[in-house]
Design a protein around this motif. Structure first.
Motif, short mmCIF file in Angstrom:
data_model
loop_
_atom_site.label_atom_id
_atom_site.label_comp_id
_atom_site.label_asym_id
_atom_site.label_seq_id
_atom_site.Cartn_x
_atom_site.Cartn_y
_atom_site.Cartn_z
N ILE B 14 -56.57 -32.65 43.08
CA ILE B 14 -57.53 -32.94 42.02
C ILE B 14 -56.75 -32.87 40.71
O ILE B 14 -56.25 -31.81 40.35
N ARG B 15 -56.61 -34.00 40.08
CA ARG B 15 -55.86 -34.01 38.81
C ARG B 15 -56.63 -33.22 37.77
O ARG B 15 -57.84 -33.34 37.65
N LYS B 16 -55.93 -32.45 36.99
CA LYS B 16 -56.59 -31.70 35.94
C LYS B 16 -55.59 -31.34 34.86
O LYS B 16 -54.38 -31.51 35.03
N SER B 17 -56.12 -30.85 33.80
CA SER B 17 -55.28 -30.38 32.72
C SER B 17 -55.84 -29.08 32.21
O SER B 17 -57.04 -28.95 31.99
N LEU B 18 -54.96 -28.09 32.02
CA LEU B 18 -55.42 -26.80 31.52
C LEU B 18 -55.48 -26.80 30.00
O LEU B 18 -56.04 -25.90 29.41
N GLU B 19 -54.89 -27.78 29.42
CA GLU B 19 -54.75 -27.73 27.97
C GLU B 19 -55.89 -28.47 27.28
O GLU B 19 -56.79 -28.99 27.90
N GLY B 20 -55.82 -28.50 25.97
CA GLY B 20 -56.94 -29.00 25.20
C GLY B 20 -56.87 -30.48 24.89
O GLY B 20 -56.36 -31.29 25.65
N VAL B 21 -57.36 -30.79 23.71
CA VAL B 21 -57.56 -32.17 23.32
C VAL B 21 -56.41 -32.65 22.45
O VAL B 21 -55.87 -31.90 21.64
N LYS B 22 -56.03 -33.90 22.62
CA LYS B 22 -54.99 -34.50 21.79
C LYS B 22 -55.68 -35.38 20.75
O LYS B 22 -56.53 -36.21 21.10
N GLU B 23 -55.33 -35.21 19.49
CA GLU B 23 -55.96 -36.03 18.45
C GLU B 23 -54.94 -36.99 17.88
O GLU B 23 -53.76 -36.64 17.72
N SER B 24 -55.39 -38.18 17.57
CA SER B 24 -54.49 -39.19 17.02
C SER B 24 -55.32 -40.25 16.27
O SER B 24 -56.54 -40.12 16.15
N ILE B 25 -54.65 -41.27 15.80
CA ILE B 25 -55.34 -42.35 15.08
C ILE B 25 -54.91 -43.68 15.69
O ILE B 25 -53.72 -43.91 15.92
N VAL B 26 -55.88 -44.52 15.95
CA VAL B 26 -55.59 -45.87 16.43
C VAL B 26 -55.64 -46.81 15.24
O VAL B 26 -56.70 -46.95 14.59
N ASN B 27 -54.51 -47.41 14.92
CA ASN B 27 -54.44 -48.36 13.80
C ASN B 27 -54.75 -49.77 14.32
O ASN B 27 -54.61 -50.02 15.52
N PRO B 28 -55.15 -50.67 13.43
CA PRO B 28 -55.39 -52.06 13.88
C PRO B 28 -54.21 -52.66 14.60
O PRO B 28 -54.37 -53.41 15.56
N SER B 29 -52.98 -52.29 14.16
CA SER B 29 -51.80 -52.87 14.81
C SER B 29 -51.53 -52.26 16.18
O SER B 29 -50.69 -52.75 16.93
N ASP B 30 -52.24 -51.17 16.50
CA ASP B 30 -52.03 -50.52 17.80
C ASP B 30 -52.76 -51.24 18.92
O ASP B 30 -52.50 -50.98 20.10
N VAL B 31 -53.72 -52.09 18.56
CA VAL B 31 -54.55 -52.72 19.59
C VAL B 31 -54.10 -54.15 19.81
O VAL B 31 -54.03 -54.95 18.88
N ASN B 32 -53.76 -54.47 21.05
CA ASN B 32 -53.42 -55.84 21.42
C ASN B 32 -54.58 -56.36 22.29
O ASN B 32 -54.62 -56.13 23.50
N ALA B 33 -55.51 -57.04 21.63
CA ALA B 33 -56.71 -57.49 22.33
C ALA B 33 -56.41 -58.58 23.34
O ALA B 33 -57.13 -58.74 24.33
N THR B 34 -55.34 -59.33 23.10
CA THR B 34 -54.98 -60.39 24.03
C THR B 34 -54.58 -59.83 25.39
O THR B 34 -54.95 -60.35 26.43
N ARG B 35 -53.84 -58.73 25.35
CA ARG B 35 -53.38 -58.11 26.60
C ARG B 35 -54.22 -56.89 26.98
O ARG B 35 -53.87 -56.17 27.91
N ASP B 36 -55.27 -56.63 26.24
CA ASP B 36 -56.15 -55.48 26.51
C ASP B 36 -55.33 -54.18 26.62
O ASP B 36 -55.48 -53.39 27.54
N ARG B 37 -54.45 -54.01 25.66
CA ARG B 37 -53.58 -52.83 25.66
C ARG B 37 -53.62 -52.20 24.27
O ARG B 37 -53.72 -52.91 23.27
#
Lengths: 141, 318
Positions: B14-37
């Protein structure tokens, strides 16, 4: 009869009561010596001064079936809210047993320090130190 | 007494993680809608393909870059799925502030989101969650979630060791050493034929080898080590058909402490994993209760020829 003594032969009595779950005790006796060397002496010479007795003991922090806890009783000699009076002495008897024969050293003492705590994976125990006051009342070693 | 061979065992991860949450920011340039990535700032090893993650916005806005599909979850946050394991999706056409997805992580740290585990391991086009281009920065938090167990594939052998520490409480005048029971610890090792792709619905051992390198959120997993898996029988000795689906297993959380791969000419590549248990270790059982014929007052109907009691007849087909 030839015999080695080990922890199996050891006992500790405080105020006449044999303590339960004692893991160790030790007693140190010392004699202060006063120098009497004078001019023209070729060797140093001394005369006996004051004797001193002190020791330590370790007791497991253990409640027996009758809810008796000797470690706690010893700890309360120091951990108390009313302060320590000159009458707060204990009668310590450090004993090695050989059959029906007891080899005792007995003294009146103040408990001078106590330490206890809890650690992961260890049994809680109390370490006490005592300081004798006055002469030994018995020394049947 | 039945005689059981090792092939009645199994390992469920059963995959799990003992640690907490990772926070970050998604910029417009981070999203490639053509490749859904898309991508966000995370250290290599933080995510492993096949992880179930919960992505939420931290400013209360919607996850604009995620397509319109909304996954249905219980109040506890578990995904609702069909009996076939497919995730139930709402047909409401709106974005949400959070969602749970399986991730595929490519070689350059790009992340694709999937609605099922199998497709996320392969990075395939099916099951891929469509992404939309965004025009603003979206602050997000990402948490690796616990997920249902999957059998570990191609396990050759495993070994579990449990030990209890004892503390010496021998006191003066005691004639014999006395010990007091203290902490329980567990460890073990397993060996499996190495593979990096899923085998049917099974987890490849490569996942455990990736875990030890997962520095940011630890190398923890939960496992069930089956002594007897369902639909298995004793090789010989006493065994009745009602026991076929009995299951017994150790269950605990563990941390991977060592992984090794052995290579030798003309021999199967083996992945060897060592681990230590963290937290309680349980030996659980799910057995079929014996159904006895009872009298009106609830007492058993005893047999004349022995001290046994009369049993109800049951369908013995597995």
């Amino acid at each position: 009869m030839a015999k080695y003594y080990t922890g199996r032969d050891g006992r500790l009595l405080i105020d006449g009561l044999e303590q339960v779950k004692v893991t160790n005790w030790s007693l140190t006796g010392s004699l202060e010596v006063l120098e009497t060397t004078t001019l023209s002496d070729a060797q140093r010479s001394y005369t006996p001064g004051v004797q001193e007795f002190s020791g330590t003991a370790g007791l497991l922090y253990y409640n027996d079936a009758a809810n008796r806890n000797d470690a706690a009783t010893a700890l309360k000699k120091i951990f108390k809210t009313s302060g320590v009076a000159s009458t707060d002495t204990v009668d310590m008897r450090l004993r090695l047993v050989e059959g029906s024969t007891n080899h005792d050293v007995r003294l009146t003492a103040y408990i001078t320090s106590v330490t206890y705590g809890a650690s992961v994976g260890e049994v809680s125990s109390a370490q006490i130190s005592f300081q004798g006051t006055g002469a030994l009342t018995e020394a049947s070693l | 007494m039945g005689v059981y061979l090792g092939n009645v065992g199994n390992v469920e991860l059963i995959r799990k993680s003992l640690e907490g949450v990772k926070e970050s920011i998604v910029n417009p340039s981070d999203v490639n809608a053509t490749r859904d990535r898309f991508s966000f700032d995370f250290d290599e090893g933080y995510l492993i393909s096949g992880d179930l993650v919960e992505i939420s916005t931290t400013d209360g806005t919607t996850l604009d870059f995620v397509g319109e599909d909304i996954r249905l979850t219980t109040q506890a946050g578990d995904l609702l799925t069909t009996q076939a394991g497919d995730v139930l999706i709402s047909n409401l056409q709106e974005s949400a502030t959070d969602g749970m997805f399986y991730v595929f992580v490519d070689d350059i740290g790009g992340v694709k989101l999937y609605d099922n585990f199998d497709d996320s391991l392969e990075g395939s086009t099916s099951g891929l969650v469509a992404l939309s281009a965004i025009t603003r920065d979206i602050p997000i938090s990402v948490e690796v979630k616990n997920r249902g167990g999957r059998l570990l594939g191609s396990v050759r052998e495993y070994e579990i060791n449990t030990s209890r520490e004892v503390v010496d409480i021998t006191a003066l005048s005691d004639q014999h050493r006395q010990q007091y029971s203290s902490l329980i610890s567990g460890s073990g090792r397993l060996s499996a034929e190495w593979d990096y792709l899923k085998e049917g619905d099974k987890e490849p051992v490569n996942y455990l080898m990736q875990l030890i390198l997962r520095t940011e959120i630890g190398s923890s997993f939960r496992a069930k080590f089956y002594v007897k898996y369902e639909n298995t029988s004793a090789a010989s000795g006493s065994f009745n058909a009602a026991q076929t689906n009995d299951q017994l297993w150790w269950e605990f959380d563990a941390i991977v402490t060592n992984s090794a791969v052995s290579f030798a000419p003309s021999e199967v590549i083996l992945g060897n994993i060592e681990f230590v248990a963290t937290g309680p270790i349980r030996l659980r059982a799910k057995t079929t209760p014996v159904e006895r014929l009872l009298q009106e007052d609830g007492s058993r109907v005893l047999l004349e020829q022995s001290s046994d009691s009369l049993l109800l007849e049951t369908d013995e087909s597995p």
